[in-house]
Design a protein around this motif. Structure first.
Motif, PDB file in Angstrom:
ATOM      1  N   ASN A 112      51.714  69.470  45.412  1.00 47.77           N
ATOM      2  CA  ASN A 112      51.422  68.043  45.218  1.00 47.77           C
ATOM      3  C   ASN A 112      50.606  67.816  43.939  1.00 47.77           C
ATOM      4  OD1 ASN A 112      49.211  65.777  45.832  1.00 47.77           O
ATOM      5  ND2 ASN A 112      51.118  65.187  46.820  1.00 47.77           N
ATOM      6  N   ARG A 113      49.595  68.649  43.757  1.00 48.91           N
ATOM      7  CA  ARG A 113      48.767  68.498  42.537  1.00 48.91           C
ATOM      8  C   ARG A 113      49.568  68.788  41.277  1.00 48.91           C
ATOM      9  NH1 ARG A 113      42.778  70.778  43.186  1.00 48.91           N
ATOM     10  NH2 ARG A 113      42.269  69.878  45.182  1.00 48.91           N
ATOM     11  N   LYS A 114      50.432  69.796  41.375  1.00 49.86           N
ATOM     12  CA  LYS A 114      51.237  70.171  40.204  1.00 49.86           C
ATOM     13  C   LYS A 114      52.228  69.061  39.852  1.00 49.86           C
ATOM     14  CE  LYS A 114      50.695  75.136  40.862  1.00 49.86           C
ATOM     15  NZ  LYS A 114      51.334  76.467  40.807  1.00 49.86           N
ATOM     16  N   ILE A 115      52.807  68.443  40.877  1.00 48.75           N
ATOM     17  CA  ILE A 115      53.752  67.346  40.605  1.00 48.75           C
ATOM     18  C   ILE A 115      53.010  66.203  39.914  1.00 48.75           C
ATOM     19  CG2 ILE A 115      55.199  65.574  41.695  1.00 48.75           C
ATOM     20  CD1 ILE A 115      55.933  67.670  43.838  1.00 48.75           C
ATOM     21  N   ARG A 116      51.806  65.919  40.399  1.00 44.26           N
ATOM     22  CA  ARG A 116      51.014  64.840  39.800  1.00 44.26           C
ATOM     23  C   ARG A 116      50.715  65.146  38.327  1.00 44.26           C
ATOM     24  NH1 ARG A 116      48.893  60.587  41.965  1.00 44.26           N
ATOM     25  NH2 ARG A 116      49.230  61.302  44.091  1.00 44.26           N
ATOM     26  N   ALA A 117      50.315  66.395  38.060  1.00 41.45           N
ATOM     27  CA  ALA A 117      49.985  66.774  36.675  1.00 41.45           C
ATOM     28  C   ALA A 117      51.220  66.685  35.784  1.00 41.45           C
ATOM     29  CB  ALA A 117      49.425  68.197  36.648  1.00 41.45           C
ATOM     30  N   ALA A 118      52.351  67.127  36.311  1.00 42.45           N
ATOM     31  CA  ALA A 118      53.589  67.078  35.520  1.00 42.45           C
ATOM     32  C   ALA A 118      53.933  65.634  35.178  1.00 42.45           C
ATOM     33  CB  ALA A 118      54.735  67.717  36.304  1.00 42.45           C
ATOM     34  N   LEU A 119      53.918  64.773  36.184  1.00 40.90           N
ATOM     35  CA  LEU A 119      54.303  63.377  35.958  1.00 40.90           C
ATOM     36  C   LEU A 119      53.349  62.696  34.993  1.00 40.90           C
ATOM     37  CD1 LEU A 119      55.389  62.500  39.595  1.00 40.90           C
ATOM     38  CD2 LEU A 119      56.890  62.479  37.582  1.00 40.90           C
ATOM     39  N   SER A 120      52.051  63.003  35.127  1.00 45.08           N
ATOM     40  CA  SER A 120      51.117  62.329  34.202  1.00 45.08           C
ATOM     41  C   SER A 120      51.323  62.785  32.771  1.00 45.08           C
ATOM     42  CB  SER A 120      49.631  62.521  34.525  1.00 45.08           C
ATOM     43  OG  SER A 120      49.410  62.959  35.763  1.00 45.08           O
ATOM     44  N   ALA A 121      51.876  63.970  32.578  1.00 46.73           N
ATOM     45  CA  ALA A 121      52.127  64.435  31.204  1.00 46.73           C
ATOM     46  C   ALA A 121      53.518  64.031  30.721  1.00 46.73           C
ATOM     47  CB  ALA A 121      51.986  65.952  31.157  1.00 46.73           C
ATOM     48  N   GLY A 122      54.268  63.318  31.564  1.00 42.49           N
ATOM     49  CA  GLY A 122      55.609  62.890  31.166  1.00 42.49           C
ATOM     50  C   GLY A 122      56.667  63.966  31.352  1.00 42.49           C
ATOM     51  N   LEU A 123      56.333  65.012  32.113  1.00 42.14           N
ATOM     52  CA  LEU A 123      57.326  66.059  32.391  1.00 42.14           C
ATOM     53  C   LEU A 123      58.116  65.689  33.651  1.00 42.14           C
ATOM     54  CD1 LEU A 123      54.966  69.135  31.894  1.00 42.14           C
ATOM     55  CD2 LEU A 123      57.021  68.659  30.514  1.00 42.14           C
ATOM     56  N   VAL A 124      59.377  66.073  33.687  1.00 38.44           N
ATOM     57  CA  VAL A 124      60.189  65.867  34.893  1.00 38.44           C
ATOM     58  C   VAL A 124      59.940  67.041  35.833  1.00 38.44           C
ATOM     59  CG1 VAL A 124      62.560  65.823  35.786  1.00 38.44           C
ATOM     60  CG2 VAL A 124      62.002  64.647  33.642  1.00 38.44           C
ATOM     61  N   LEU A 161      56.868  58.140  40.654  1.00 43.36           N
ATOM     62  CA  LEU A 161      57.791  59.275  40.793  1.00 43.36           C
ATOM     63  C   LEU A 161      59.033  59.173  39.918  1.00 43.36           C
ATOM     64  CD1 LEU A 161      57.590  59.741  44.670  1.00 43.36           C
ATOM     65  CD2 LEU A 161      56.625  61.238  42.921  1.00 43.36           C
ATOM     66  N   THR A 162      59.021  58.225  38.986  1.00 44.42           N
ATOM     67  CA  THR A 162      60.195  58.036  38.135  1.00 44.42           C
ATOM     68  C   THR A 162      60.586  59.361  37.473  1.00 44.42           C
ATOM     69  OG1 THR A 162      59.329  55.868  37.694  1.00 44.42           O
ATOM     70  CG2 THR A 162      61.129  56.586  36.262  1.00 44.42           C
ATOM     71  N   GLY A 163      61.826  59.716  37.627  1.00 45.55           N
ATOM     72  CA  GLY A 163      62.317  60.929  36.975  1.00 45.55           C
ATOM     73  C   GLY A 163      62.277  62.159  37.855  1.00 45.55           C
ATOM     74  N   LEU A 164      61.505  62.106  38.943  1.00 47.61           N
ATOM     75  CA  LEU A 164      61.406  63.293  39.804  1.00 47.61           C
ATOM     76  C   LEU A 164      62.796  63.791  40.220  1.00 47.61           C
ATOM     77  CD1 LEU A 164      59.163  64.817  41.877  1.00 47.61           C
ATOM     78  CD2 LEU A 164      60.559  63.577  43.517  1.00 47.61           C
ATOM     79  N   VAL A 165      62.937  65.105  40.224  1.00 43.40           N
ATOM     80  CA  VAL A 165      64.160  65.735  40.717  1.00 43.40           C
ATOM     81  C   VAL A 165      63.743  66.612  41.896  1.00 43.40           C
ATOM     82  CG1 VAL A 165      65.967  67.430  40.146  1.00 43.40           C
ATOM     83  CG2 VAL A 165      65.251  65.750  38.425  1.00 43.40           C
ATOM     84  N   VAL A 166      64.538  66.597  42.958  1.00 47.77           N
ATOM     85  CA  VAL A 166      64.267  67.476  44.103  1.00 47.77           C
ATOM     86  C   VAL A 166      65.309  68.590  44.082  1.00 47.77           C
ATOM     87  CG1 VAL A 166      64.103  67.605  46.633  1.00 47.77           C
ATOM     88  CG2 VAL A 166      63.332  65.536  45.439  1.00 47.77           C
ATOM     89  N   ALA A 167      64.902  69.811  44.426  1.00 43.89           N
ATOM     90  CA  ALA A 167      65.882  70.895  44.568  1.00 43.89           C
ATOM     91  C   ALA A 167      65.785  71.441  45.985  1.00 43.89           C
ATOM     92  CB  ALA A 167      65.613  72.001  43.555  1.00 43.89           C
ATOM     93  N   TYR A 168      66.903  71.343  46.709  1.00 41.34           N
ATOM     94  CA  TYR A 168      66.956  71.959  48.042  1.00 41.34           C
ATOM     95  C   TYR A 168      67.442  73.391  47.867  1.00 41.34           C
ATOM     96  CZ  TYR A 168      68.725  73.460  52.509  1.00 41.34           C
ATOM     97  OH  TYR A 168      68.972  74.210  53.631  1.00 41.34           O
ATOM     98  N   GLU A 169      66.568  74.324  48.185  1.00 41.63           N
ATOM     99  CA  GLU A 169      66.908  75.732  48.016  1.00 41.63           C
ATOM    100  C   GLU A 169      66.620  76.484  49.312  1.00 41.63           C
ATOM    101  OE1 GLU A 169      67.033  76.949  43.689  1.00 41.63           O
ATOM    102  OE2 GLU A 169      64.995  77.303  44.343  1.00 41.63           O
ATOM    103  N   PRO A 170      67.632  76.633  50.169  1.00 41.57           N
ATOM    104  CA  PRO A 170      67.407  77.426  51.385  1.00 41.57           C
ATOM    105  C   PRO A 170      67.041  78.855  50.969  1.00 41.57           C
ATOM    106  CG  PRO A 170      69.754  76.901  51.093  1.00 41.57           C
ATOM    107  CD  PRO A 170      69.016  76.181  50.023  1.00 41.57           C
ATOM    108  N   ILE A 171      65.899  79.333  51.434  1.00 39.15           N
ATOM    109  CA  ILE A 171      65.369  80.601  50.911  1.00 39.15           C
ATOM    110  C   ILE A 171      66.329  81.758  51.192  1.00 39.15           C
ATOM    111  CG2 ILE A 171      63.415  82.230  51.102  1.00 39.15           C
ATOM    112  CD1 ILE A 171      61.682  79.709  51.663  1.00 39.15           C
ATOM    113  N   TRP A 172      67.033  81.678  52.317  1.00 42.61           N
ATOM    114  CA  TRP A 172      67.972  82.736  52.692  1.00 42.61           C
ATOM    115  C   TRP A 172      69.175  82.803  51.748  1.00 42.61           C
ATOM    116  CZ3 TRP A 172      72.524  80.264  53.959  1.00 42.61           C
ATOM    117  CH2 TRP A 172      72.401  78.925  54.350  1.00 42.61           C
ATOM    118  N   ALA A 173      69.331  81.800  50.901  1.00 45.59           N
ATOM    119  CA  ALA A 173      70.480  81.793  49.989  1.00 45.59           C
ATOM    120  C   ALA A 173      70.084  82.160  48.563  1.00 45.59           C
ATOM    121  CB  ALA A 173      71.139  80.421  50.011  1.00 45.59           C
ATOM    122  N   ILE A 174      68.774  82.338  48.310  1.00 48.24           N
ATOM    123  CA  ILE A 174      68.334  82.593  46.928  1.00 48.24           C
ATOM    124  C   ILE A 174      68.472  84.071  46.595  1.00 48.24           C
ATOM    125  CG2 ILE A 174      66.377  82.531  45.340  1.00 48.24           C
ATOM    126  CD1 ILE A 174      65.415  80.052  46.722  1.00 48.24           C
ATOM    127  N   GLY A 175      69.296  84.346  45.606  1.00 49.30           N
ATOM    128  CA  GLY A 175      69.459  85.711  45.111  1.00 49.30           C
ATOM    129  C   GLY A 175      70.099  86.649  46.121  1.00 49.30           C
TER     130      GLY A 175
END
Ligand code: PEP
Length: 253
Positions: A112-124, A161-175
Motif C-alpha cells: 500500500n505504501r509503495k503504491i502511494r509513493a509510486a503514484l505520487s511520483a507519477g509512476l504507473v 488511482l489514475t493509471g493503476l494497473v493490476v496484475a493477477y498472478e496465481p503463484i502456482w502458475a509463476i515460472g
C-alpha cells in the motif's frame, strides 16, 4: 478482448547485466516498432535501468522497475526511491510481486505504501495479487484476492488511482509452466474488477487494466487475451528473449 488498450509487460527479474539488458532492449525495440494498439513495458534490474532507458530512446516501449521503497530519501540501505526511478527513465513500477512478498517480506501494508509513493511520483504501479496453490485448493482464492486488493488499496480514493494497473498472478502458475485456464483467469479478473467497482466506482473499475501473469507463452497468450477481463500480460520467463517476447506483443496476428 476488452476496449482497454492491452499492456504486455516483461519482468526480467534478476536476469541480465546492464550490457545484456541494453542489447536485448535494442533488439526488442526493432522487433516491436510496428506494434499498434498495444502498450509494451519491460522491467530490468535496477542496475540496468539507465542503460536500458538509453537503448529504448525513440521507441514505443515503456521502462519499469521491479520494486521501490516508499520513503523519498534517507538511511535505508539497499533501497531505491520513486524519484530515483523517475530519473533513471522509468514510467512504471511492479509492486507486490509474489517473489517480493514471499522472499523479501513485502506485505499488503508495505505494498500500500509503495503504491502511494509510486503514484505520487507519477509512476504507473503494476500492483500484483494472487493466491498460492494451497489457497486455491482450499477454496480461498477469492478471499485472498479480496484482502490483497482491499488492503493494498486501503485509504485511496479513485482519483488517486489514475493509471493503476493490476496484475493477477496465481503463484502456482509463476515460472512453473502451469498456466491458469482462461476460464480461471477470467473468473479471477472479473472478481477483481467487481471488487474495484464496489470500492472505487464503475468509471474506475471499467477503465482499469487487469493483466494476467503466470507462464504466459506464445502458444497461450492469444487464448487468454480473448477473455473479456484480461487486458494484458505480465510475463517473466518468456520476456527474456526478444524474439519470444515480441510474439506476445503481436499476440493478435
Ligand atoms: C512473473 O514472475 O511475474 C511471471 C508471470 O513469471 P512467468 O511468466 O515466468 O511465469
Amino acid at each position: 478482448m476488452s476496449s482497454r488498450t492491452p499492456l504486455i509487460a516483461g519482468n526480467w527479474k534478476m536476469h541480465k547485466t546492464g550490457l545484456q539488458a541494453a542489447e536485448a532492449a535494442g533488439q526488442l525495440k526493432r522487433r516491436v516498432e510496428k506494434a499498434t494498439d498495444v502498450e509494451v513495458m519491460i522491467a530490468p534490474a535496477f542496475t540496468a535501468l539507465y542503460q536500458v532507458a538509453r537503448a529504448l530512446e525513440g521507441s514505443n516501449i515503456a521502462l519499469g522497475a521491479q520494486n521501490l521503497y516508499w520513503e523519498k530519501q534517507g538511511a535505508f540501505t539497499g533501497e531505491v526511491s520513486s524519484e530515483m526511478l523517475v530519473e533513471a527513465g522509468c514510467t512504471h513500477v511492479i509492486i507486490g510481486h509474489s517473489e517480493r512478498r514471499s522472499f523479501f517480506g513485502d506485505t499488503d501494508e508495505t505494498v500500500n505504501r509503495k503504491i502511494r509513493a509510486a503514484l505520487s511520483a507519477g509512476l504507473v504501479p503494476v500492483f500484483c495479487v494472487g493466491e498460492t496453490e494451497a489457497q486455491r485448493e482450499a477454496g480461498e482464492t477469492f478471499s485472498v484476492l479480496d484482502k490483497q486488493v482491499r488492503d493494498g488499496l486501503k485509504d485511496f480514493v479513485f482519483d488517486d488511482l489514475t493509471g493503476l494497473v493490476v496484475a493477477y498472478e496465481p503463484i502456482w502458475a509463476i515460472g512453473t509452466g502451469k498456466t491458469a485456464s482462461r476460464e480461471q483467469a477470467q473468473e479471477a479478473h472479473q472478481f477483481i474488477r467487481s471488487l474495484l467497482d464496489k470500492l472505487f466506482g464503475n468509471p474506475f473499475a471499467s477503465a482499469v487494466r487487469i493483466l494476467y501473469g503466470g507462464s504466459v507463452k506464445p502458444n497461450n497468450v492469444r487464448s487468454l487475451m480473448e477473455m473479456p477481463d484480461v487486458d494484458g500480460a505480465l510475463v517473466g520467463g518468456a520476456s527474456l528473449d526478444p524474439e519470444t517476447f515480441s510474439k506476445l506483443v503481436f499476440y493478435n496476428q
